[in-house]
Write a protein that holds these residues in place. Structure first.
Motif, mmCIF file in Angstrom:
data_model
loop_
_atom_site.group_PDB
_atom_site.id
_atom_site.type_symbol
_atom_site.label_atom_id
_atom_site.label_comp_id
_atom_site.label_asym_id
_atom_site.label_seq_id
_atom_site.Cartn_x
_atom_site.Cartn_y
_atom_site.Cartn_z
ATOM 1 N N VAL A 91 30.140 11.827 -41.731
ATOM 2 C CA VAL A 91 31.484 12.199 -41.283
ATOM 3 C C VAL A 91 31.628 11.751 -39.837
ATOM 4 C CG1 VAL A 91 33.109 14.097 -40.889
ATOM 5 C CG2 VAL A 91 31.488 14.235 -42.797
ATOM 6 N N GLU A 92 32.768 11.113 -39.535
ATOM 7 C CA GLU A 92 33.078 10.686 -38.169
ATOM 8 C C GLU A 92 34.478 11.161 -37.816
ATOM 9 O OE1 GLU A 92 32.736 6.467 -37.738
ATOM 10 O OE2 GLU A 92 30.642 6.419 -38.379
ATOM 11 N N ILE A 93 34.624 11.611 -36.590
ATOM 12 C CA ILE A 93 35.946 11.952 -36.055
ATOM 13 C C ILE A 93 36.222 10.984 -34.927
ATOM 14 C CG2 ILE A 93 37.357 13.664 -34.856
ATOM 15 C CD1 ILE A 93 35.917 15.840 -36.313
ATOM 16 N N GLY A 94 37.280 10.208 -35.089
ATOM 17 C CA GLY A 94 37.635 9.220 -34.067
ATOM 18 C C GLY A 94 36.508 8.248 -33.779
ATOM 19 N N GLY A 95 35.693 7.916 -34.796
ATOM 20 C CA GLY A 95 34.604 6.963 -34.638
ATOM 21 C C GLY A 95 33.285 7.573 -34.187
ATOM 22 N N THR A 96 33.263 8.864 -33.890
ATOM 23 C CA THR A 96 32.046 9.540 -33.430
ATOM 24 C C THR A 96 31.425 10.344 -34.577
ATOM 25 O OG1 THR A 96 32.984 9.760 -31.219
ATOM 26 C CG2 THR A 96 31.095 11.180 -31.757
ATOM 27 N N THR A 134 44.430 12.362 -35.424
ATOM 28 C CA THR A 134 43.021 11.973 -35.419
ATOM 29 C C THR A 134 42.611 11.424 -36.783
ATOM 30 O OG1 THR A 134 42.551 13.734 -33.851
ATOM 31 C CG2 THR A 134 40.667 12.836 -35.046
ATOM 32 N N GLU A 135 41.809 10.358 -36.777
ATOM 33 C CA GLU A 135 41.282 9.810 -38.018
ATOM 34 C C GLU A 135 39.889 10.375 -38.266
ATOM 35 O OE1 GLU A 135 41.408 5.540 -38.034
ATOM 36 O OE2 GLU A 135 43.541 5.549 -38.554
ATOM 37 N N VAL A 136 39.691 10.832 -39.509
ATOM 38 C CA VAL A 136 38.391 11.354 -39.929
ATOM 39 C C VAL A 136 37.889 10.441 -41.039
ATOM 40 C CG1 VAL A 136 37.136 13.316 -40.897
ATOM 41 C CG2 VAL A 136 39.120 13.709 -39.396
ATOM 42 N N GLN A 137 36.720 9.836 -40.802
ATOM 43 C CA GLN A 137 36.142 8.946 -41.810
ATOM 44 C C GLN A 137 35.012 9.691 -42.511
ATOM 45 O OE1 GLN A 137 34.287 5.262 -40.458
ATOM 46 N NE2 GLN A 137 35.141 4.232 -42.257
ATOM 47 N N VAL A 138 35.054 9.671 -43.850
ATOM 48 C CA VAL A 138 34.075 10.395 -44.656
ATOM 49 C C VAL A 138 33.475 9.433 -45.681
ATOM 50 C CG1 VAL A 138 33.697 12.351 -46.221
ATOM 51 C CG2 VAL A 138 35.432 12.523 -44.414
ATOM 52 N N THR A 139 32.148 9.450 -45.780
ATOM 53 C CA THR A 139 31.448 8.702 -46.818
ATOM 54 C C THR A 139 30.816 9.734 -47.738
ATOM 55 O OG1 THR A 139 31.008 6.874 -45.310
ATOM 56 C CG2 THR A 139 29.639 7.000 -47.296
ATOM 57 N N TYR A 140 31.224 9.695 -49.011
ATOM 58 C CA TYR A 140 30.740 10.725 -49.926
ATOM 59 C C TYR A 140 30.634 10.214 -51.356
ATOM 60 C CZ TYR A 140 35.680 11.738 -51.287
ATOM 61 O OH TYR A 140 36.970 11.668 -51.747
ATOM 62 N N THR A 141 29.928 11.007 -52.169
ATOM 63 C CA THR A 141 29.757 10.722 -53.589
ATOM 64 C C THR A 141 30.552 11.763 -54.355
ATOM 65 O OG1 THR A 141 27.580 9.752 -53.239
ATOM 66 C CG2 THR A 141 28.054 10.564 -55.455
#
Length: 181
Positions: A76-81, A104-111
């Motif tokens: 999980v990343e918030i604003g690239g962090t 804010t953009e939240v990037q999530v990598t999940y299954t």
């Protein structure tokens, strides 16, 4: 992702397909599968591993992931962090202090997703395809003397009928706002 196979459709219809019919059947299955997955608002009904999405943040502590069921979250990343002060509750990521707000953009990598297509989903897919296969003109009724034909409304042809929607209800998810794949 096709929800049923050409062989399953042939068995359902009680027919053997020619090579040309197999190609047509695969196209019909692809269309019905897409309609069902779109109705259910599922990115993928079946298992997807390490799927990365970008969501719009929220002010609250719960961020609902749009595709489920969620099996695991890898990053999980918030604003690239990258962050790790969250926990998973069903299909929600939970974090004290929220998710940075709507800008804010939240990037999530999940299954997420099911290991196999459930039997009731397969049954709906087979019925949607079968309706179009056995009645491609969409005739609802026909009389001979004085000739009259009534067609299924265009909104119903090749689409989900109320019984289909009822069968798919357990898999239907509300559309997530601000999701970008």
């Amino acid at each position: 992702m096709l929800l049923v196979t050409v062989e399953e459709l042939a068995a359902h219809l009680g027919v053997e397909f020619s090579a040309e019919e197999e190609a047509r059947a695969e196209q019909a299955i692809a269309g019905a599968s897409a309609v069902i997955q779109r109705y259910c608002n599922l990115v993928g009904l079946t298992r997807q591993t390490d799927h990365t999405i970008t969501l719009r943040g929220v002010w609250g502590s719960h961020l609902t992931l749009p595709a489920g069921p969620v099996v695991s979250v890898a990053a999980v990343e918030i604003g690239g962090t990258p962050i790790n002060d969250w926990w998973l509750v069903r299909d929600d990521l939970v974090r004290h202090g929220g998710w940075g707000g709507t800008s804010t953009e939240v990037q999530v990598t999940y299954t997420h997703g099911l290991e196999a297509v459930p039997a009731d989903v397969k049954a709906v897919c087979l019925e949607v395809v079968a309706r179009g296969w056995v009645n491609p003109s969409g005739v609802r009724s026909e009389t001979i003397d004085g000739y009259s034909v009534t067609y299924i409304g265009s909104a119903e042809t090749g689409m989900l009928w109320p019984g289909d929607r009822e069968a798919l209800a357990p898999y239907h998810r509300s559309a997530a706002i601000g999701v970008r794949s």
